[in-house]
Design a protein around this motif. Structure first.
Motif, PDB file in Angstrom:
ATOM      1  N   LYS B 181      13.346  20.837  77.492  1.00 14.19           N
ATOM      2  CA  LYS B 181      12.231  21.566  77.125  1.00 14.19           C
ATOM      3  C   LYS B 181      12.442  22.534  76.064  1.00 14.19           C
ATOM      4  O   LYS B 181      11.558  22.818  75.262  1.00 14.19           O
ATOM      5  CB  LYS B 181      11.709  21.956  78.583  1.00 14.19           C
ATOM      6  CG  LYS B 181      10.293  22.436  78.449  1.00 14.19           C
ATOM      7  CD  LYS B 181       9.847  23.125  79.823  1.00 14.19           C
ATOM      8  CE  LYS B 181       9.714  22.087  81.077  1.00 14.19           C
ATOM      9  NZ  LYS B 181       9.505  22.924  82.397  1.00 14.19           N
ATOM     10  N   GLU B 212       8.987  12.278  87.706  1.00 15.47           N
ATOM     11  CA  GLU B 212       7.556  12.542  87.345  1.00 15.47           C
ATOM     12  C   GLU B 212       8.119  13.492  85.887  1.00 15.47           C
ATOM     13  O   GLU B 212       7.666  13.068  84.796  1.00 15.47           O
ATOM     14  CB  GLU B 212       6.634  13.348  88.019  1.00 15.47           C
ATOM     15  CG  GLU B 212       5.314  13.053  87.174  1.00 15.47           C
ATOM     16  CD  GLU B 212       4.313  13.629  88.358  1.00 15.47           C
ATOM     17  OE1 GLU B 212       4.128  12.564  89.212  1.00 15.47           O
ATOM     18  OE2 GLU B 212       3.386  14.447  88.052  1.00 15.47           O
ATOM     19  N   ARG B 213       8.975  14.338  86.121  1.00 19.80           N
ATOM     20  CA  ARG B 213       9.147  15.238  84.962  1.00 19.80           C
ATOM     21  C   ARG B 213      10.049  14.512  83.919  1.00 19.80           C
ATOM     22  O   ARG B 213       9.838  14.751  82.967  1.00 19.80           O
ATOM     23  CB  ARG B 213      10.144  16.678  85.661  1.00 19.80           C
ATOM     24  CG  ARG B 213       9.077  17.731  86.393  1.00 19.80           C
ATOM     25  CD  ARG B 213       9.968  18.865  86.826  1.00 19.80           C
ATOM     26  NE  ARG B 213      11.320  18.658  87.842  1.00 19.80           N
ATOM     27  CZ  ARG B 213      12.196  19.135  88.042  1.00 19.80           C
ATOM     28  NH1 ARG B 213      12.269  20.156  87.109  1.00 19.80           N
ATOM     29  NH2 ARG B 213      13.061  18.866  88.684  1.00 19.80           N
ATOM     30  N   SER B 216       8.463  12.869  80.964  1.00 19.84           N
ATOM     31  CA  SER B 216       7.890  13.557  79.880  1.00 19.84           C
ATOM     32  C   SER B 216       9.112  14.244  78.932  1.00 19.84           C
ATOM     33  O   SER B 216       8.988  15.114  78.312  1.00 19.84           O
ATOM     34  CB  SER B 216       6.753  14.579  80.014  1.00 19.84           C
ATOM     35  OG  SER B 216       7.122  15.565  81.260  1.00 19.84           O
ATOM     36  N   ASN B 218      11.963  14.405  76.086  1.00 13.83           N
ATOM     37  CA  ASN B 218      12.230  13.753  74.835  1.00 13.83           C
ATOM     38  C   ASN B 218      13.674  13.128  74.547  1.00 13.83           C
ATOM     39  O   ASN B 218      14.509  13.864  74.696  1.00 13.83           O
ATOM     40  CB  ASN B 218      12.027  14.853  73.724  1.00 13.83           C
ATOM     41  CG  ASN B 218      12.358  14.307  72.330  1.00 13.83           C
ATOM     42  OD1 ASN B 218      12.712  13.033  72.064  1.00 13.83           O
ATOM     43  ND2 ASN B 218      12.281  15.401  71.332  1.00 13.83           N
TER      44      ASN B 218
END
Lengths: 360, 360
Positions: B181, B212-213, B216, B218
């Motif tokens: 992040k 789920e995290r 997202s 990269n």
């Protein structure tokens, strides 16, 4: 024959249960395809109840519709969007070979001397018992001549520009959060004294998921008018006028978003129930008080003050209804299946427990 | 006297239960303050089990430590960070006037002919029964001479630059997600054949929240080396050398992040148990097989294959342990309290159910 109307979580959950009980004489009639309502959710909308595979320790996934199962496990997600939950329902339907007739719209239910006659686009259907399992999402309450209802939004990306949002429930908050994320200004108008952010019953308040999402909105883009009811939305070809109960008018070029909720029983079937304030009066076993043999299952069920509008709640009445139907047919419910449902908190008869207040 | 060591969710949960049972002759000894470990979590870390106030319908909040309660309700959040959960524990402690001695570090437990002598920085304490409720977070496993252990991170904002992360569990994934992040490159080295993303028991896999995290992150910033064990980390004053079991060496100027887990029993107390592969052997009622009267409660408990390392699991053994202790004192457990615990899935004796596989 048991006719179930709707192949959402309620219909598929009931079908699974009937298969477990080896009752084969049933059919689920679905207007479109299995899980259809979920496919029409706004693309960004997710189940507000978190999924977690805790059933091995007695804590069944809040979004499961059968014992010993978990959408979190199958889908590897905690907050599941409409499309994936729809796929999940299809998976269960095919895996357990649950009877569904798709593309069959029930247009009317006509009580007969014995049983019911269902009028459908595929012809007449005779049923001894009928379970309404239509859900709520596909029958939005449209209170005004104008306004984009939450149920009409395909994706929030389509909704551009400053917007008035009408409502205070989960869908209004979801609209607000999504538009805020896109950087749009929002004016929220709602009739509550303040936004109800805490109540011991999740059906009476905003979910923890949404409360948490509200913590990270940009407050500079949001204006809230409490304690005002919208009485009218008009449109002159250019401007939408939103009139409040105190006479004040807000004008906007962008069509307002109306989060005015959903019918608990589809309007076309409401005359089959004693309706009171938009709610169906039900027997203790969720049957119509007007027509025995007709049952309501799913989020629209109310028993005095107890609201069943979450999957983890209404699934606890599947066996209650099926047991009553089978009893009238002289069939005993298999004890092993029943004990599975009891063990996994899927059989609720004592409603006195449901208003437990929180200690902490 | 019952001595409980540690005032985290286990200690406070046990204290609450004893208060309900009107057993006053107990004391919780806490090295620092109530909930201390949670205050030392990385600032960004949250409970991976989602909180939801479903207890009115039999589904107790996964992070509750007493019946009919919900951190989601009290804190208005779904994923609670360490600081807020620590505050929550303090709230319960003060509301229910649970006995805690803070600032009291138990340095040794000496079994006596009858009972135990606890050596503490506040002097000697005699106890008839001892319950270890220390949790795991404050005893990280430090396998290498260098490396920042997950438990040492105050905030991920302090961790800049490309990093090697060692491990494959929840803490490794959390490190990876947080650094990703921040836009940092990460090399993840772990001994599993692949990242274990699905298992019916959440203790054996990554939680739905984390899965789920992971959706997202990269992926361009992440490189993963499967199936390799790190054998050594050395430092020459400039470069850290991370050596793998196949001899390969990775050099980096930034200290690696070691997510090598935690001790299930604090090393200082391990000689009081028969230890096997880092796990304490326990009787059926979670007592030490070496010293009856000494119990283990909390995430470190294992019963054959059943792992109790989540709040929603280990809270189900609070009453099992207390019942055994009271029995030895000739005290019957109050039936009303017991039925509350049973009703809310907080009393687990039959462990055969806990490995239920998922149907869907």
């Amino acid at each position: 024959m048991i006719a179930i109307i709707g192949a959402g979580p309620t219909g598929i959950g009931l079908g699974y249960l009937l298969e477990q009980l080896n009752v084969k004489d049933y059919m689920i009639y679905e207007r479109e395809t299995v899980g259809e309502s979920f496919y029409t959710w706004p693309k960004e909308t997710k189940l507000i109840t978190p999924s977690f595979n805790g059933h091995g320790f007695g804590l069944l996934d809040l979004n499961a519709i059968m014992p010993d199962s978990s959408p979190a496990f199958t889908l590897k997600q905690e907050h599941i969007n409409g499309e994936r939950y729809g796929e999940y329902l299809q998976l269960i339907q095919s895996q357990f070979e649950i009877n569904v007739t798709e593309g069959c719209e029930i247009e009317a239910i006509e009580p007969q001397d014995k049983g019911f006659l269902l009028k459908s686009n595929q012809g007449d259907i005779e049923a001894d018992h009928v379970i309404l399992a239509c859900g709520e999402f596909n029958t939005p309450k449209r209170l005004f001549d104008y306004g984009i209802h939450y149920a009409d939004v395909e994706t929030w990306k389509d909704i551009e520009g400053e917007r008035i949002i009408i409502g205070s429930g989960e869908s209004a908050m979801d609209a607000l959060i999504n538009l805020n994320k896109q950087g749009e200004r929002v004016l929220l108008i709602h009739p509550e004294k303040s936004l109800v952010l805490n109540h011991h019953d999740p059906s009476q308040t905003i979910s923890p998921y949404t409360k948490e999402r509200l913590l990270s909105v940009n407050p500079e883009l949001i204006r809230v008018i409490n304690n005002k009811r919208v009485t009218n939305i008009s449109f002159d070809g250019t401007m939408y006028d939103v009139t409040l109960d105190d006479g004040e008018v807000f004008s906007t070029t962008n069509e307002p978003i109306t989060c005015t909720g959903f019918h608990t029983v589809p309007p076309v079937f409401q005359q089959l129930f004693e309706m009171e304030n938009g709610l169906a009066k039900l027997t203790e076993l969720d049957a119509s008080t007007k027509f025995p043999g007709l049952y309501l299952c799913g989020p629209g069920v109310r028993q005095s003050d107890v609201i069943f509008c979450f999957i983890y709640k209404f699934r606890q009445r599947f066996l209650v209804v099926i047991e009553d139907i089978l009893k009238s047919m002289g069939i005993e419910v298999d004890e092993e299946v029943k004990s599975d449902y009891i063990r996994q908190n899927m059989y609720l008869t004592d409603l006195s427990c449901c208003n437990t207040e929180c200690q902490c």
